[in-house]
Motif scaffolding. Sequence first.
Motif, PDB file in Angstrom:
ATOM      1  N   ARG A 601      55.744  59.053 145.431  1.00 57.52           N
ATOM      2  CA  ARG A 601      56.955  58.587 144.769  1.00 57.52           C
ATOM      3  C   ARG A 601      56.906  58.742 143.249  1.00 57.52           C
ATOM      4  O   ARG A 601      57.922  58.569 142.585  1.00 57.52           O
ATOM      5  CB  ARG A 601      57.200  57.122 145.137  1.00 57.52           C
ATOM      6  N   PHE A 602      55.732  59.058 142.703  1.00 56.20           N
ATOM      7  CA  PHE A 602      55.611  59.122 141.260  1.00 56.20           C
ATOM      8  C   PHE A 602      55.467  60.564 140.779  1.00 56.20           C
ATOM      9  O   PHE A 602      55.154  61.467 141.546  1.00 56.20           O
ATOM     10  CB  PHE A 602      54.428  58.275 140.790  1.00 56.20           C
ATOM     11  N   GLN A 605      52.481  63.666 136.620  1.00 57.24           N
ATOM     12  CA  GLN A 605      51.573  63.230 135.570  1.00 57.24           C
ATOM     13  C   GLN A 605      50.904  61.891 135.884  1.00 57.24           C
ATOM     14  O   GLN A 605      49.900  61.546 135.255  1.00 57.24           O
ATOM     15  CB  GLN A 605      52.345  63.111 134.251  1.00 57.24           C
ATOM     16  N   ASN A 606      51.460  61.153 136.814  1.00 56.60           N
ATOM     17  CA  ASN A 606      50.927  59.817 137.121  1.00 56.60           C
ATOM     18  C   ASN A 606      50.913  59.558 138.621  1.00 56.60           C
ATOM     19  O   ASN A 606      51.306  58.485 139.077  1.00 56.60           O
ATOM     20  CB  ASN A 606      51.755  58.744 136.420  1.00 56.60           C
ATOM     21  N   LYS A 607      50.440  60.519 139.389  1.00 55.22           N
ATOM     22  CA  LYS A 607      50.406  60.341 140.839  1.00 55.22           C
ATOM     23  C   LYS A 607      49.481  59.208 141.259  1.00 55.22           C
ATOM     24  O   LYS A 607      49.747  58.495 142.227  1.00 55.22           O
ATOM     25  CB  LYS A 607      49.942  61.638 141.519  1.00 55.22           C
ATOM     26  N   TYR A 608      48.381  59.047 140.529  1.00 54.49           N
ATOM     27  CA  TYR A 608      47.354  58.087 140.938  1.00 54.49           C
ATOM     28  C   TYR A 608      47.316  56.901 139.976  1.00 54.49           C
ATOM     29  O   TYR A 608      47.565  57.034 138.777  1.00 54.49           O
ATOM     30  CB  TYR A 608      45.975  58.749 140.984  1.00 54.49           C
ATOM     31  N   GLY A 609      46.993  55.746 140.552  1.00 55.37           N
ATOM     32  CA  GLY A 609      46.809  54.536 139.764  1.00 55.37           C
ATOM     33  C   GLY A 609      45.569  53.806 140.239  1.00 55.37           C
ATOM     34  O   GLY A 609      45.219  53.832 141.430  1.00 55.37           O
ATOM     35  N   ASN A 610      44.877  53.136 139.300  1.00 57.00           N
ATOM     36  CA  ASN A 610      43.662  52.393 139.611  1.00 57.00           C
ATOM     37  C   ASN A 610      43.934  50.897 139.487  1.00 57.00           C
ATOM     38  O   ASN A 610      44.551  50.442 138.506  1.00 57.00           O
ATOM     39  CB  ASN A 610      42.534  52.794 138.662  1.00 57.00           C
ATOM     40  N   PHE A 611      43.422  50.120 140.466  1.00 50.80           N
ATOM     41  CA  PHE A 611      43.713  48.691 140.508  1.00 50.80           C
ATOM     42  C   PHE A 611      42.417  47.921 140.770  1.00 50.80           C
ATOM     43  O   PHE A 611      41.993  47.762 141.917  1.00 50.80           O
ATOM     44  CB  PHE A 611      44.759  48.398 141.590  1.00 50.80           C
ATOM     45  N   PRO A 612      41.783  47.424 139.695  1.00 49.77           N
ATOM     46  CA  PRO A 612      40.518  46.694 139.831  1.00 49.77           C
ATOM     47  C   PRO A 612      40.738  45.186 139.837  1.00 49.77           C
ATOM     48  O   PRO A 612      41.774  44.671 139.413  1.00 49.77           O
ATOM     49  CB  PRO A 612      39.765  47.124 138.574  1.00 49.77           C
ATOM     50  N   LEU A 681      68.573  61.624 136.865  1.00 52.64           N
ATOM     51  CA  LEU A 681      67.674  62.508 136.146  1.00 52.64           C
ATOM     52  C   LEU A 681      66.227  62.212 136.516  1.00 52.64           C
ATOM     53  O   LEU A 681      65.835  61.049 136.637  1.00 52.64           O
ATOM     54  CB  LEU A 681      67.860  62.336 134.637  1.00 52.64           C
ATOM     55  N   GLY A 682      65.447  63.259 136.714  1.00 49.50           N
ATOM     56  CA  GLY A 682      64.056  63.104 137.081  1.00 49.50           C
ATOM     57  C   GLY A 682      63.183  62.719 135.903  1.00 49.50           C
ATOM     58  O   GLY A 682      63.571  62.842 134.744  1.00 49.50           O
ATOM     59  N   ASN A 683      61.985  62.247 136.207  1.00 53.52           N
ATOM     60  CA  ASN A 683      61.038  61.851 135.183  1.00 53.52           C
ATOM     61  C   ASN A 683      59.635  62.112 135.705  1.00 53.52           C
ATOM     62  O   ASN A 683      59.087  61.330 136.484  1.00 53.52           O
ATOM     63  CB  ASN A 683      61.219  60.371 134.824  1.00 53.52           C
ATOM     64  N   GLU A 684      59.049  63.228 135.286  1.00 50.20           N
ATOM     65  CA  GLU A 684      57.716  63.597 135.757  1.00 50.20           C
ATOM     66  C   GLU A 684      56.647  62.635 135.256  1.00 50.20           C
ATOM     67  O   GLU A 684      55.539  62.596 135.777  1.00 50.20           O
ATOM     68  CB  GLU A 684      57.382  65.023 135.314  1.00 50.20           C
ATOM     69  N   ALA A 685      56.981  61.855 134.221  1.00 45.61           N
ATOM     70  CA  ALA A 685      56.012  60.891 133.679  1.00 45.61           C
ATOM     71  C   ALA A 685      56.174  59.504 134.294  1.00 45.61           C
ATOM     72  O   ALA A 685      55.529  58.553 133.832  1.00 45.61           O
ATOM     73  CB  ALA A 685      56.155  60.803 132.161  1.00 45.61           C
ATOM     74  N   LEU A 686      57.006  59.379 135.314  1.00 42.51           N
ATOM     75  CA  LEU A 686      57.216  58.078 135.954  1.00 42.51           C
ATOM     76  C   LEU A 686      55.875  57.517 136.426  1.00 42.51           C
ATOM     77  O   LEU A 686      55.118  58.184 137.127  1.00 42.51           O
ATOM     78  CB  LEU A 686      58.167  58.235 137.141  1.00 42.51           C
ATOM     79  N   LYS A 687      55.569  56.291 136.024  1.00 49.44           N
ATOM     80  CA  LYS A 687      54.249  55.733 136.316  1.00 49.44           C
ATOM     81  C   LYS A 687      54.360  54.391 137.034  1.00 49.44           C
ATOM     82  O   LYS A 687      55.443  53.830 137.177  1.00 49.44           O
ATOM     83  CB  LYS A 687      53.446  55.580 135.025  1.00 49.44           C
ATOM     84  N   TRP A 688      53.214  53.881 137.400  1.00 48.05           N
ATOM     85  CA  TRP A 688      53.121  52.683 138.208  1.00 48.05           C
ATOM     86  C   TRP A 688      53.563  51.441 137.448  1.00 48.05           C
ATOM     87  O   TRP A 688      53.321  51.296 136.256  1.00 48.05           O
ATOM     88  CB  TRP A 688      51.682  52.481 138.677  1.00 48.05           C
TER      89      TRP A 688
END
Length: 732
Positions: A601-602, A605-612, A681-688
């Motif tokens: 869904r992202f 540029q921000n496909k992955y996210g880290n959650f510690p 409008l799309g946003n390739e930088a859409l992040k978590w």
Amino acid sequence: MRVDCLKARAMFCALLLLLLISPGLYAQVKTGVVKGLISDNNNEPIAGASVVIRNTTNNFTTGTSTDSAGMFTFPRVPSGGPYSFTFSAIGFDRQTLSGYMIKDDATTSVMIKLKDSAETIDQVVVIGYGTQKKSDLTGAVSTVSAKDFSGQAYSNVNQALQGKVPGVEFTSTSGEPGAKVQVRIRGMGTFGNSGPLYVIDGVPFSGGDINTINPNDIANISVLKDASAAAIYGSRAANGVILVTTKKGVAGKPRFSYNGYYGIQSVNRKIPMLETPEFAALVNEADQNGAFAPQPAFNNPENLKTNTDWQDASFPSSSIHDHLLSISGGSENARYSVSGGMLNNQGSMVFSFLKRYTLRVNSQFNIGKKLVIGESINLTRSHGLNLGYGNNLDLAYMLGAAPTMKVYKPENLGGYAGPNQAETGINNRDNIVGRRDNNRNYTTNFNMLASLYAEYTILPGLKYKLNLGLNQGLYTGKTYLGLFQMDNRSNLRQRLSMYRNLNAEYLAENTLTYEKTFNNDYAVNLLAGYTEQNGDYSSLSGSRQDFPSNDIQVFDAGTGPSVIGGNRAEWALRSFLGRANITFFKKYLLTATVRRDGSSRFGSQNKYGNFPSFALGWNVDREKFMDAIPAISALKVRASWGQLGNQEIGNYESLTTISTTPQYIFGSTQSIASAAAVLSLGNEALKWETTTQTNVGIDLAFLNNRLNFTADYWVKNTDGILLRTPISGATG
């Protein structure tokens, strides 16, 4: 020839002699009788408890269950020993008694009190991807067991949880049958979807309705509230996690159980409304004060004889009944649990109902000493009328209708009365009873939630588990607006609308766990995993007008214009996860968790996210100085910090979307041409979206854990909230 006859006769005699001797040989096996009683700490008998007797010397194993008086009997147990007895029951800790010797032709008595699992600090709590002792928890976790809502009438899971979990708000969205309950764990966390993630028997339940699970099938529920507890679910845990575990089979003879109720529902507090004489006087006074001409409808003695209470007409007494029949049992190596349920809930408002049918199958098999396989299958079919369909408007019509309007009028098409100048004056509110009857909305839903798992012990303490899950739902609906006339309200053109939505989610989880205790001073529990989940959603809808009869409600029978539409969407999630639980001297606790999620869904540029997350705990009650305070049974201080994610946005929000629905008018002829327009409008930088939580808590128990106290203080901040800015319709 004579010799052969003598041989045959001798063989026959020998066989006959063997048959005569055999019962005597078998009779030489000495046996004894075992009888016993199982009760709780209040000396109340525990019915349906499982009892398994085992002797490893002669490989003798058998099981049974207690009757309504808590009694059990093994009538023929081979003499000798040593024998062990294992006792288990839902809501109680499993206990084993060993070293029993069975004497010839004697009765051995066994009496035991099972400890309530809610009264022990070593209660096992279900957490993400495993279980943990309550005394070892460092996160904020609340648990609810089946006994906490047994004997009470609930139609869905969230109703059963209301008022039982601190820090969680449950709000009913409607009073209609099967209505969803809005759940907020520690308040609203975002502007979008603030609901928790449900995990049922290890399968994340992100699509569908939690109401498909029968509350009577639930063994326990764990609510993960802080970042330390929920971080193992990463990008979907920002609003908390609710883990639901359904009932499993226990070793012993087949055990049948029935749970059901029947009741009558009615609205007991209605809004006081004016009756016809009072209403007419008020209308006449208003007309006079406003210098309006009197309305004949409220000055006609015959008309004033009608006094309709629209709340009574709209809220008739209705029935509700729920039934569940289950069977469970098995041996130590093969256990099963099967249940079937039926709910029939007639709505409080006229022309509404919910009928739900459920089937659940759980089984588990031990194959050798290292492999365990099992499955959990929940099937649900529900059928409803006028659920979530225009009810707010219906209430407005009901409260605004004139009491001088009748409910029924046989001479009208459809048989219902309606507003008209002669009877209701300028009051133009609909007849709500006729409105709901003539414009019916039917829904039929099918859902299957299934998991298949296999666990293999590679080395002592090291286990690999494969978990495959499926969540599939088919949701269909039909709305038919037939021909009717309710005085000045009429419909002379039928309309049929139908839809079909198909949702399928697939899950594959691979986890490794390692558990070991060193010198009884240090204990570690390590988890590593790789998971993939993807979903596929499709919809199809259509409508058509003009049918030869109200009784023929199929598209092919229509002769008027028709409209058809449909859509499809897919999503995928890939995750890597790890957790370490370390205990020092049974007093000091450390938990560290990390999850890395990649979502379709992202943007790229921000496909992955880290959650510690990190957490510390201290069992203060196990310190030497606490021996001087015997009234305190348990005292634990804990603190945690962590980050959680949220991916609950549209499936293609990072992409520019175009619609072919718009039409344009060109030229002097004003002809209509098909066209396409950018909707978003799309946003390739859409992040978590990231939620950071800090939590400090204390768990305190007094008087041998009979009185428990838990308090938490937390700070919850959400950054990067996902909210789309709408495109102006005028400027683009």
